[in-house]
Design a protein around this motif. Structure first.
Motif, PDB file in Angstrom:
ATOM      1  N   VAL A 123      16.556  -5.767   8.760  1.00 53.52           N
ATOM      2  CA  VAL A 123      16.622  -4.479   8.179  1.00 53.52           C
ATOM      3  C   VAL A 123      15.377  -4.014   7.324  1.00 53.52           C
ATOM      4  O   VAL A 123      14.784  -2.882   7.022  1.00 53.52           O
ATOM      5  N   LEU A 124      14.857  -5.054   6.661  1.00 54.06           N
ATOM      6  CA  LEU A 124      13.918  -5.140   5.620  1.00 54.06           C
ATOM      7  C   LEU A 124      12.576  -5.368   6.150  1.00 54.06           C
ATOM      8  O   LEU A 124      12.248  -6.235   7.008  1.00 54.06           O
ATOM      9  N   PHE A 125      11.489  -4.555   5.626  1.00 52.48           N
ATOM     10  CA  PHE A 125      10.081  -4.834   5.963  1.00 52.48           C
ATOM     11  C   PHE A 125       9.428  -5.360   4.982  1.00 52.48           C
ATOM     12  O   PHE A 125       9.375  -4.907   3.713  1.00 52.48           O
ATOM     13  N   ARG A 126       9.068  -6.680   5.056  1.00 55.53           N
ATOM     14  CA  ARG A 126       8.072  -7.286   3.814  1.00 55.53           C
ATOM     15  C   ARG A 126       6.492  -7.346   4.225  1.00 55.53           C
ATOM     16  O   ARG A 126       6.306  -7.462   5.300  1.00 55.53           O
ATOM     17  N   HIS A 127       5.845  -7.058   3.338  1.00 50.07           N
ATOM     18  CA  HIS A 127       4.453  -7.030   3.346  1.00 50.07           C
ATOM     19  C   HIS A 127       3.662  -7.351   2.212  1.00 50.07           C
ATOM     20  O   HIS A 127       4.049  -7.048   1.046  1.00 50.07           O
ATOM     21  N   THR A 128       2.691  -8.329   2.220  1.00 51.15           N
ATOM     22  CA  THR A 128       1.968  -8.933   1.184  1.00 51.15           C
ATOM     23  C   THR A 128       0.884  -8.077   0.486  1.00 51.15           C
ATOM     24  O   THR A 128       0.221  -7.439   1.412  1.00 51.15           O
ATOM     25  N   ARG A 129       1.209  -7.760  -0.809  1.00 53.26           N
ATOM     26  CA  ARG A 129       0.023  -6.519  -1.301  1.00 53.26           C
ATOM     27  C   ARG A 129      -0.266  -7.117  -2.622  1.00 53.26           C
ATOM     28  O   ARG A 129       0.423  -7.948  -3.255  1.00 53.26           O
ATOM     29  N   PRO A 130      -1.285  -6.677  -3.095  1.00 55.15           N
ATOM     30  CA  PRO A 130      -1.828  -7.312  -4.538  1.00 55.15           C
ATOM     31  C   PRO A 130      -1.452  -6.280  -5.596  1.00 55.15           C
ATOM     32  O   PRO A 130      -0.942  -5.028  -5.539  1.00 55.15           O
ATOM     33  N   GLY A 131      -0.886  -6.932  -6.424  1.00 58.17           N
ATOM     34  CA  GLY A 131      -0.259  -6.284  -7.726  1.00 58.17           C
ATOM     35  C   GLY A 131      -1.022  -6.328  -9.089  1.00 58.17           C
ATOM     36  O   GLY A 131      -2.524  -6.303  -9.056  1.00 58.17           O
ATOM     37  N   LEU A 132      -0.397  -6.776 -10.158  1.00 60.69           N
ATOM     38  CA  LEU A 132      -1.041  -6.753 -11.627  1.00 60.69           C
ATOM     39  C   LEU A 132      -2.070  -7.940 -11.378  1.00 60.69           C
ATOM     40  O   LEU A 132      -1.816  -8.909 -11.073  1.00 60.69           O
ATOM     41  N   ALA A 182     -16.527  -1.283  -8.829  1.00 57.76           N
ATOM     42  CA  ALA A 182     -15.721  -1.719 -10.257  1.00 57.76           C
ATOM     43  C   ALA A 182     -14.663  -0.935 -10.879  1.00 57.76           C
ATOM     44  O   ALA A 182     -13.693  -1.131 -11.425  1.00 57.76           O
ATOM     45  N   GLU A 183     -15.145   0.183 -10.435  1.00 58.89           N
ATOM     46  CA  GLU A 183     -14.182   1.375 -11.216  1.00 58.89           C
ATOM     47  C   GLU A 183     -12.703   1.679 -10.506  1.00 58.89           C
ATOM     48  O   GLU A 183     -11.711   1.703 -11.033  1.00 58.89           O
ATOM     49  N   GLN A 184     -13.039   1.505  -9.268  1.00 60.43           N
ATOM     50  CA  GLN A 184     -11.647   1.557  -8.313  1.00 60.43           C
ATOM     51  C   GLN A 184     -11.130   0.152  -8.669  1.00 60.43           C
ATOM     52  O   GLN A 184      -9.393   0.319  -8.505  1.00 60.43           O
ATOM     53  N   ALA A 185     -11.546  -0.961  -8.433  1.00 57.53           N
ATOM     54  CA  ALA A 185     -10.614  -2.260  -8.922  1.00 57.53           C
ATOM     55  C   ALA A 185      -9.915  -2.084 -10.139  1.00 57.53           C
ATOM     56  O   ALA A 185      -8.867  -2.817 -10.387  1.00 57.53           O
ATOM     57  N   ARG A 186     -10.025  -1.146 -11.069  1.00 58.05           N
ATOM     58  CA  ARG A 186      -9.469  -1.062 -12.415  1.00 58.05           C
ATOM     59  C   ARG A 186      -8.235  -0.652 -12.102  1.00 58.05           C
ATOM     60  O   ARG A 186      -7.059  -0.622 -13.085  1.00 58.05           O
ATOM     61  N   ARG A 187      -7.557  -0.143 -10.965  1.00 62.85           N
ATOM     62  CA  ARG A 187      -6.144   0.359 -10.699  1.00 62.85           C
ATOM     63  C   ARG A 187      -5.167  -1.152 -10.833  1.00 62.85           C
ATOM     64  O   ARG A 187      -3.935  -0.810 -11.035  1.00 62.85           O
ATOM     65  N   HIS A 188      -6.027  -2.292 -10.961  1.00 62.39           N
ATOM     66  CA  HIS A 188      -4.839  -3.429 -10.798  1.00 62.39           C
ATOM     67  C   HIS A 188      -4.827  -3.749 -12.334  1.00 62.39           C
ATOM     68  O   HIS A 188      -4.486  -5.180 -12.576  1.00 62.39           O
ATOM     69  N   GLU A 189      -5.274  -3.101 -13.343  1.00 60.28           N
ATOM     70  CA  GLU A 189      -5.128  -3.351 -14.779  1.00 60.28           C
ATOM     71  C   GLU A 189      -3.595  -3.017 -15.073  1.00 60.28           C
ATOM     72  O   GLU A 189      -3.217  -3.695 -16.200  1.00 60.28           O
ATOM     73  N   VAL A 190      -2.843  -2.463 -14.381  1.00 57.96           N
ATOM     74  CA  VAL A 190      -1.543  -2.278 -14.577  1.00 57.96           C
ATOM     75  C   VAL A 190      -0.661  -2.588 -13.216  1.00 57.96           C
ATOM     76  O   VAL A 190      -1.307  -2.836 -12.141  1.00 57.96           O
ATOM     77  N   ARG A 191       0.864  -2.746 -13.504  1.00 62.72           N
ATOM     78  CA  ARG A 191       1.529  -3.231 -12.344  1.00 62.72           C
ATOM     79  C   ARG A 191       1.741  -1.875 -11.621  1.00 62.72           C
ATOM     80  O   ARG A 191       1.484  -0.980 -12.012  1.00 62.72           O
TER      81      ARG A 191
END
Length: 246
Positions: free
Chosen positions: A70-79, A152-161
């Motif tokens: 029923v559930l779909f699980r997929h690995t993603r990068p977070g904080l 470098a600027e786009q990668a800053r999206r990972h500074e928060v959850r």
């Protein structure tokens, strides 16, 4: 355009933490971050408790139309780019070349389209919020393979959850191009506050009810991010790495 990789992968077991964590400089932290986590926990508990009957109904619908799982699980990068498994309700059939089920457009069911349009497929992500892997509001978690494509600027999206909803989602969702999405994500990192989160949540209700930006123009879901500003060719399967698990 030069690229930098976010140190993304903290192995499930026996691994070491990333050697560099963007956003750990005290200058990037805000008093609201601690309150935001508390609000996330309270909100997730409320949704998971009060919404239990809705969760059960959607799970039954997915089971009947798509089968197991029923559930779909997929690995993603977070904080800080650390990996976690995001959880959603399945919206696609399993790949089956003999039945012509290969691309996202072929595998996406009528029920799946409705779940995506209503954002009900995202409900299990409140479990990710409760676990501390996601926030209710923040940049959406994208694919792991995009990490090496960010500048470098786009990668800053990972500074928060990462969030269930975010600034990019209320500005157009998948109808936005990648440049606009990442610009909105970084803008959220710089402007995050209780009032901004509240505005995003209220705007999310409007976007969901209006069903705006459910898919990218010319694609069943979205276009692949290729690491540049040129319009990419339509992706046959935006999450093809996880196709057998969907």
């Amino acid at each position: 355009m030069s690229k930098v990789a976010v140190h993304a992968a903290q192995p499930r077991a026996g691994g070491s933490a990333p050697s560099t964590r963007p956003g750990t400089d005290p200058a990037t932290r805000r008093p609201y971050d601690r309150w935001k986590r508390l609000l996330d926990v309270v909100g997730a508990l409320l949704v998971l408790t009060v919404g239990a009957p809705l969760f059960a109904a959607v799970a039954l619908l997915v089971l009947v139309t798509h089968g197991r799982p029923v559930l779909f699980r997929h690995t993603r990068p977070g904080l800080y780019g650390e990996l976690f498994d995001v959880v959603k309700f399945r919206t696609m059939r399993h790949p089956d070349p003999d039945r012509g089920l290969v691309t996202d457009a072929q595998r996406l069911t009528r029920v799946g389209r409705w779940l995506r349009a209503s954002s009900l497929d995202e409900l299990p992500e409140f479990w990710n919020v409760l676990r501390g892997e996601m926030s209710v509001v923040g940049p959406r978690p994208h694919l792991v393979r995009y990490l090496d494509l960010y500048d470098a600027e786009q990668a800053r999206r990972h500074e928060v959850r990462p969030g269930i909803t975010g600034l990019a989602q209320v500005r157009g969702r998948n109808a936005l191009n990648w440049t606009a999405k990442f610009a909105s994500d970084v803008e959220y990192v710089d402007r995050r506050s209780f009032l901004l989160d509240l505005r995003i949540l209220l705007a999310t209700v409007r976007v969901v009810l209006s069903r705006e930006g459910i898919s990218a123009p010319g694609a069943a879901t979205w276009h692949e991010f290729t690491g540049n500003d040129q319009p990419p060719a339509p992706s046959a399967a935006a999450d093809r790495d996880a196709a057998p698990r969907r």
